[in-house]
Design a protein around this motif. Structure first.
Motif, PDB file in Angstrom:
ATOM      1  N   UNK A   1       4.320  -3.321 -14.153  1.00 37.59           N
ATOM      2  CA  UNK A   1       3.483  -4.278 -13.959  1.00 37.59           C
ATOM      3  C   UNK A   1       2.054  -3.809 -13.575  1.00 37.59           C
ATOM      4  N   UNK A   2       1.988  -2.523 -12.840  1.00 41.88           N
ATOM      5  CA  UNK A   2       0.820  -2.000 -12.563  1.00 41.88           C
ATOM      6  C   UNK A   2       0.025  -1.148 -13.450  1.00 41.88           C
ATOM      7  N   UNK A   3       0.717  -0.601 -14.407  1.00 42.41           N
ATOM      8  CA  UNK A   3       0.348   0.194 -15.407  1.00 42.41           C
ATOM      9  C   UNK A   3       0.421   1.852 -14.885  1.00 42.41           C
ATOM     10  N   UNK A   4       0.709   1.977 -13.764  1.00 40.29           N
ATOM     11  CA  UNK A   4       0.552   3.177 -13.153  1.00 40.29           C
ATOM     12  C   UNK A   4       1.592   4.017 -13.696  1.00 40.29           C
ATOM     13  N   UNK A   5       1.249   5.555 -14.040  1.00 40.49           N
ATOM     14  CA  UNK A   5       2.366   6.462 -14.379  1.00 40.49           C
ATOM     15  C   UNK A   5       3.110   7.263 -13.433  1.00 40.49           C
ATOM     16  N   UNK A   6       4.359   7.347 -13.627  1.00 38.54           N
ATOM     17  CA  UNK A   6       5.080   8.157 -12.445  1.00 38.54           C
ATOM     18  C   UNK A   6       5.262   9.463 -13.081  1.00 38.54           C
ATOM     19  N   UNK A   7       4.953  10.617 -12.162  1.00 42.80           N
ATOM     20  CA  UNK A   7       5.014  11.727 -12.733  1.00 42.80           C
ATOM     21  C   UNK A   7       6.074  12.576 -11.689  1.00 42.80           C
TER      22      UNK A   7
ATOM     23  N   UNK B 280       5.719   1.233  -4.426  1.00 38.70           N
ATOM     24  CA  UNK B 280       5.147  -0.034  -5.015  1.00 38.70           C
ATOM     25  C   UNK B 280       3.693  -0.272  -4.333  1.00 38.70           C
ATOM     26  N   UNK B 281       3.831  -0.103  -3.103  1.00 39.07           N
ATOM     27  CA  UNK B 281       2.461  -0.213  -2.431  1.00 39.07           C
ATOM     28  C   UNK B 281       1.439   0.778  -2.771  1.00 39.07           C
ATOM     29  N   UNK B 282       1.812   1.989  -3.285  1.00 41.53           N
ATOM     30  CA  UNK B 282       0.895   3.116  -3.512  1.00 41.53           C
ATOM     31  C   UNK B 282       0.528   2.734  -5.025  1.00 41.53           C
ATOM     32  N   UNK B 283       1.485   2.336  -5.749  1.00 38.12           N
ATOM     33  CA  UNK B 283       0.939   1.869  -7.200  1.00 38.12           C
ATOM     34  C   UNK B 283      -0.182   0.774  -7.313  1.00 38.12           C
ATOM     35  N   UNK B 284       0.311  -0.081  -6.368  1.00 42.15           N
ATOM     36  CA  UNK B 284      -0.708  -1.394  -6.520  1.00 42.15           C
ATOM     37  C   UNK B 284      -2.005  -1.038  -5.958  1.00 42.15           C
ATOM     38  N   UNK B 285      -2.407   0.275  -5.254  1.00 43.11           N
ATOM     39  CA  UNK B 285      -3.697   0.540  -5.092  1.00 43.11           C
ATOM     40  C   UNK B 285      -4.646   0.708  -6.455  1.00 43.11           C
ATOM     41  N   UNK B 286      -4.092   1.055  -7.695  1.00 46.38           N
ATOM     42  CA  UNK B 286      -4.778   1.148  -8.930  1.00 46.38           C
ATOM     43  C   UNK B 286      -4.944   2.508  -9.112  1.00 46.38           C
ATOM     44  N   UNK B 287      -4.181   3.582  -8.538  1.00 50.45           N
ATOM     45  CA  UNK B 287      -4.114   4.784  -8.874  1.00 50.45           C
ATOM     46  C   UNK B 287      -3.609   5.053 -10.514  1.00 50.45           C
ATOM     47  N   UNK B 288      -4.239   6.019 -11.037  1.00 49.26           N
ATOM     48  CA  UNK B 288      -3.619   6.338 -12.405  1.00 49.26           C
ATOM     49  C   UNK B 288      -1.981   6.898 -12.542  1.00 49.26           C
ATOM     50  N   UNK B 289      -1.981   7.946 -11.418  1.00 47.27           N
ATOM     51  CA  UNK B 289      -0.736   8.547 -11.585  1.00 47.27           C
ATOM     52  C   UNK B 289       0.028   8.547 -10.104  1.00 47.27           C
ATOM     53  N   UNK B 290       1.276   8.703 -10.143  1.00 50.05           N
ATOM     54  CA  UNK B 290       2.127   8.879  -8.722  1.00 50.05           C
ATOM     55  C   UNK B 290       2.815  10.204  -8.946  1.00 50.05           C
ATOM     56  N   UNK B 291       2.531  11.124  -8.109  1.00 45.21           N
ATOM     57  CA  UNK B 291       3.202  12.570  -8.279  1.00 45.21           C
ATOM     58  C   UNK B 291       4.361  12.296  -7.252  1.00 45.21           C
ATOM     59  N   UNK B 292       5.732  12.559  -7.734  1.00 52.97           N
ATOM     60  CA  UNK B 292       6.780  12.081  -6.731  1.00 52.97           C
ATOM     61  C   UNK B 292       7.787  13.042  -6.785  1.00 52.97           C
TER      62      UNK B 292
END
Length: 290
Positions: free
Chosen positions: A127-133, A253-265
Motif C-alpha cells: 500500500x505504500x508503493x515502496x519497492x523491496x530489494x 512497515x514503519x520504514x516503508x511509511x516514511x516514503x522512501x523509494x526502496x528498502x534494501x533488506x
C-alpha cells in the motif's frame, strides 16, 4: 515451468552440489539396499503454503544424475501455493532419484523460502508503493539463484556485484581522504554516463552535502524513522532514496511509511526460512505409466 535463468548459468551450480553430496562413491545406502533395476515414482509436495521457486534446478538435479528420469512439473516458479500442493513428479530408476533427492530439495526449499519471505514482506508494504530489494548478503556462489528467488517473490534486485554500480560507503569516504564531497566528485568523474552513483549517508548533514553535489540515489543507513521522513522530504524531486539497516519483518512497515523509494533488506537472503517441501514415494505403478 518458467525460469528466466539460462541453464548455462545454473547447471554448474547443480553439478557442484551433486558432486559435493555424492563424494567419492556415490549413494552407498541406495546401492546397498535397492536393486539396480528398481523403478519408482515420487511426488514433490509442499507441506506448508508459500511461493515456489527452484523447480528448474530440481529438474536439472535429477536430469544430471540420470538423463532417463522423467520429471513433470505442475507449477511454475513464482506461483503462490497452498499446503499439500503437488509441485512435480519424478519417475524412473529409484537409485538415481534418491541420489539426487537432497540436492533437488535443497534448492527448492531454500529458494522457495526466499521467494515466500519476499512475497510476504512485499505484500505487507504494498500500500505504500515502496519497492523491496535484496542486497549482496548472499551465500557465496549462490547469489544468482538467491536474487532470482527474490524476483520470483515480487521483490527487486540491488547490485548483483561490485561492478554494477558505484555505492560509496563510509569506508570508501575514509580511505579517499575523509571528505564525502570529494568522494562523490571522484566517483562521478570515473563513472561515465552508464554507471549510477549512490552514496550512503548516516546523518542529515551528510545528506545535505550530497544533495548539493548531485547523485542518482542516496542510501539512508540506520537512520531513525523521523530522520528518514526528513531525508525523504529533502530528496523529493532531486534523487531517489533507499533505506537500509535494521530492516526486519517487524520494522519494515514503519520504514516503508516514511516514503522512501526502496528498502534494501539483507534479511531476504540471509535469514529467510526454508519452505518445507518433501519427496514422497508413490507406491502406484500407474504413475510410472504416465
Amino acid at each position: 515451468m518458467i525460469s528466466d535463468l539460462p541453464e548455462i548459468i545454473t547447471r554448474p551450480l547443480v553439478q557442484a552440489a551433486l558432486s559435493e553430496d555424492l563424494g567419492r562413491r556415490g549413494d552407498v545406502t541406495s546401492q546397498a539396499v535397492i536393486p539396480a533395476d528398481r523403478m519408482a515414482a515420487f511426488s514433490i509436495v509442499t507441506r506448508v503454503p508459500g511461493v515456489v521457486c527452484g523447480l528448474e534446478l530440481a529438474r536439472q538435479s535429477f536430469a544430471l544424475m540420470n538423463e532417463n528420469l522423467e520429471f513433470t512439473a505442475y507449477k511454475n516458479d513464482g506461483d503462490v501455493i497452498a499446503a499439500g500442493t503437488l509441485l512435480a513428479r519424478v519417475a524412473g530408476n529409484a537409485r538415481s532419484i534418491l541420489a539426487a533427492e537432497r540436492t533437488a530439495l535443497n534448492f527448492l526449499t531454500h529458494l522457495s523460502g526466499i521467494a515466500t519471505t519476499t512475497h510476504e514482506i512485499q505484500k505487507s508494504i504494498a500500500y505504500t508503493g515502496v519497492q523491496l530489494t535484496c542486497t549482496r548478503k548472499t551465500i557465496p556462489n549462490l547469489r544468482i539463484v538467491q536474487k532470482y528467488a527474490v524476483r520470483m517473490g515480487g521483490g527487486r534486485n540491488h547490485r548483483m556485484g561490485l561492478d554494477d554500480a558505484i555505492l560509496i560507503k563510509d569506508n570508501h569516504i575514509a580511505l579517499s581522504g575523509g571528505d564525502i564531497i570529494t568522494a562523490v566528485k571522484q566517483a562521478k568523474s570515473y563513472a561515465g554516463h552508464l554507471i549510477a552513483v549512490e552514496v550512503e549517508v548516516d546523518t542529515l548533514e551528510q545528506l545535505r552535502q550530497v544533495l548539493d553535489e548531485g547523485v542518482s540515489l542516496v542510501l539512508l543507513d540506520n537512520m531513525s524513522i523521523e530522520e528518514m521522513r526528513t531525508a525523504v522530504s529533502w530528496c523529493k524531486g532531486r534523487c531517489q532514496t533507499e533505506a537500509s539497516g535494521n530492516l526486519r519483518p517487524d520494522t519494515v512497515v514503519a520504514a516503508a511509511e516514511t516514503g522512501v523509494d526502496f528498502l534494501a533488506m539483507g534479511y531476504l537472503t540471509h535469514s529467510a526460512r526454508y519452505l518445507d517441501i518433501g519427496l514422497d514415494y508413490a507406491d502406484n505403478q500407474n504413475i510410472l505409466k504416465k
